[in-house]
Write a protein that holds these residues in place. Structure first.
Motif, short mmCIF file in Angstrom:
data_model
loop_
_atom_site.label_atom_id
_atom_site.label_comp_id
_atom_site.label_asym_id
_atom_site.label_seq_id
_atom_site.Cartn_x
_atom_site.Cartn_y
_atom_site.Cartn_z
N LYS A 198 96.89 20.77 90.97
CA LYS A 198 96.80 21.50 92.24
C LYS A 198 97.29 22.94 92.06
N ILE A 199 98.37 23.10 91.30
CA ILE A 199 98.90 24.44 91.03
C ILE A 199 97.90 25.26 90.23
N MET A 200 97.23 24.61 89.26
CA MET A 200 96.21 25.29 88.47
C MET A 200 95.06 25.77 89.34
N VAL A 201 94.63 24.91 90.28
CA VAL A 201 93.53 25.26 91.19
C VAL A 201 93.92 26.46 92.05
N LYS A 202 95.14 26.44 92.56
CA LYS A 202 95.62 27.53 93.41
C LYS A 202 95.65 28.85 92.64
N HIS A 203 96.16 28.79 91.40
CA HIS A 203 96.23 29.99 90.56
C HIS A 203 94.82 30.51 90.24
N ALA A 204 93.90 29.61 89.91
CA ALA A 204 92.53 30.02 89.59
C ALA A 204 91.84 30.62 90.81
N ALA A 205 92.08 30.06 92.00
CA ALA A 205 91.48 30.59 93.22
C ALA A 205 91.99 32.00 93.50
N GLU A 206 93.27 32.25 93.23
CA GLU A 206 93.84 33.59 93.43
C GLU A 206 93.20 34.59 92.47
N GLN A 207 92.92 34.16 91.23
CA GLN A 207 92.28 35.05 90.27
C GLN A 207 90.85 35.39 90.70
N VAL A 208 90.15 34.40 91.26
CA VAL A 208 88.79 34.65 91.76
C VAL A 208 88.82 35.67 92.89
N LYS A 209 89.79 35.53 93.80
CA LYS A 209 89.92 36.48 94.90
C LYS A 209 90.25 37.88 94.37
N GLU A 210 91.11 37.93 93.36
CA GLU A 210 91.49 39.21 92.78
C GLU A 210 90.27 39.90 92.15
N MET A 211 89.43 39.13 91.48
CA MET A 211 88.24 39.71 90.88
C MET A 211 87.26 40.19 91.95
N ALA A 212 87.21 39.50 93.08
CA ALA A 212 86.35 39.95 94.18
C ALA A 212 86.82 41.30 94.70
N VAL A 213 88.15 41.49 94.76
CA VAL A 213 88.70 42.78 95.19
C VAL A 213 88.36 43.86 94.17
N VAL A 214 88.47 43.52 92.89
CA VAL A 214 88.13 44.47 91.83
C VAL A 214 86.68 44.94 91.97
N PHE A 215 85.78 44.00 92.25
CA PHE A 215 84.37 44.36 92.37
C PHE A 215 84.12 45.26 93.58
N ASN A 216 84.94 45.11 94.61
CA ASN A 216 84.82 46.02 95.76
C ASN A 216 85.16 47.45 95.36
N TYR A 217 86.06 47.61 94.38
CA TYR A 217 86.45 48.94 93.94
C TYR A 217 85.52 49.49 92.86
N LEU A 218 84.62 48.65 92.33
CA LEU A 218 83.66 49.14 91.36
C LEU A 218 82.55 49.91 92.05
N LYS A 219 82.23 49.54 93.28
CA LYS A 219 81.26 50.29 94.07
C LYS A 219 82.02 50.89 95.25
N MET A 220 82.38 52.15 95.12
CA MET A 220 83.19 52.80 96.12
C MET A 220 82.35 53.18 97.33
N LYS A 221 82.90 52.93 98.52
CA LYS A 221 82.22 53.23 99.77
C LYS A 221 83.03 54.23 100.57
N ALA A 222 82.36 54.93 101.45
CA ALA A 222 83.04 55.93 102.28
C ALA A 222 83.95 55.22 103.29
N PRO A 223 85.23 55.59 103.35
CA PRO A 223 86.16 54.96 104.30
C PRO A 223 85.98 55.43 105.73
N ALA A 224 85.25 56.56 105.91
CA ALA A 224 85.05 57.11 107.25
C ALA A 224 83.87 58.09 107.22
N ASP A 225 83.39 58.47 108.39
CA ASP A 225 82.33 59.48 108.48
C ASP A 225 82.88 60.82 108.02
N GLY A 226 82.03 61.64 107.44
CA GLY A 226 82.48 62.97 107.03
C GLY A 226 81.48 63.66 106.13
N VAL A 227 81.93 64.75 105.51
CA VAL A 227 81.11 65.55 104.61
C VAL A 227 81.78 65.58 103.25
#
Length: 263
Positions: A131-160
């Protein structure tokens, strides 16, 4: 005489019959500096200087080969740990059924009850560990999802886009400023006040605002009075909000504000 004129020019303060006119600079109330959290090469750049962007528009994308491998490994670890968890759950169910069956068949010779209890305890321990292994692995998957969000940078607000420090193929380092976006809708005027004028202004006060290059005049409001970061200058910063209407007023433009006479 020339020295006096030069000092007067630097102060840029004109006392008129209608009040005190001070010069200032148009600034943006919303300036977004986009930086990278990870090292990598720029794969695509979707914007150029002067582009108007909306919130969540793509700005640039980084190479993802290395991160693809890390993501695959994290998903595989989660899948394997989930399979192991299900195995130990099934194993515990089998032993518990055997235990219940043995209870109903009391008196069977040659049966080691202590051995069965030991098996139950061992399986429970393995189950908790998995169970501890599953929890740790799930956290790593979430962390990688966050990393991928930063690989494609998006505008945080409207602007020039007012600054772009990257192009395709550039190496980006963590913390490096890649793109700067400025909000051109919510503008203010930044004005320096001398000690002799500070008593003539207060927050909420209405002032005349002028953009000389566009021959535009309107009424602004003192939004904030802020001490200067450098106490040696003996200056106070004042921020004045105003409505720019439909005009092309941008940060950095020269502006004037007039403090009315106190009667």
């Amino acid at each position: 005489m020339k020295k006096f004129v030069m000092v007067a020019f630097l102060l840029l303060t004109v006392v008129q019959a209608g009040g005190i006119t001070l010069t200032g600079t148009v600034v943006s109330d919303g300036q977004k500096m986009i930086g990278s959290r990870y090292m990598g090469y720029v794969k695509k750049v979707y914007v150029k200087l002067g582009d108007k962007v909306k919130r969540e528009d793509d700005l640039y994308e980084m190479e993802s080969a290395e991160f693809d491998i890390m993501k695959t490994q994290a998903n595989l670890m989660l899948e394997q740990s989930q399979i192991a968890l299900e195995y130990w759950r099934d194993r515990l169910r089998v032993i518990n059924r055997k235990k219940e069956t043995m209870k109903k068949k009391q008196g069977i010779t040659g049966f080691d009850w202590d051995d069965l209890e030991g098996q139950v305890e061992n399986v429970k321990a393995m189950l908790e560990s998995t169970k501890i292994m599953v929890k740790h692995a799930a956290e790593q998957v979430k962390e990688m999802a966050v990393v991928f969000n930063y690989l494609k940078m998006k505008a945080p607000a409207d602007g020039v886009v007012v600054q772009k420090n990257i192009k395709v193929g550039d190496m980006v380092m963590p913390g490096m400023l890649t793109i700067m976006i400025v909000d051109t809708e919510n503008l203010e005027i930044d004005v320096s006040l001398s000690e002799g004028i500070i008593g003539k202004v207060h927050e909420g006060q209405r002032l005349t605002v002028e953009i000389p290059s566009l021959k535009y005049k309107t009424i602004g409001t003192v939004h904030a009075i802020i001490p200067d970061a450098n106490p040696m200058t003996h200056k106070i910063k004042m921020r004045v909000t105003f409505d720019k209407g439909d005009l092309n007023i941008f940060p950095g433009m020269y502006a004037k504000v007039t403090i009315p006479d106190q009667k």
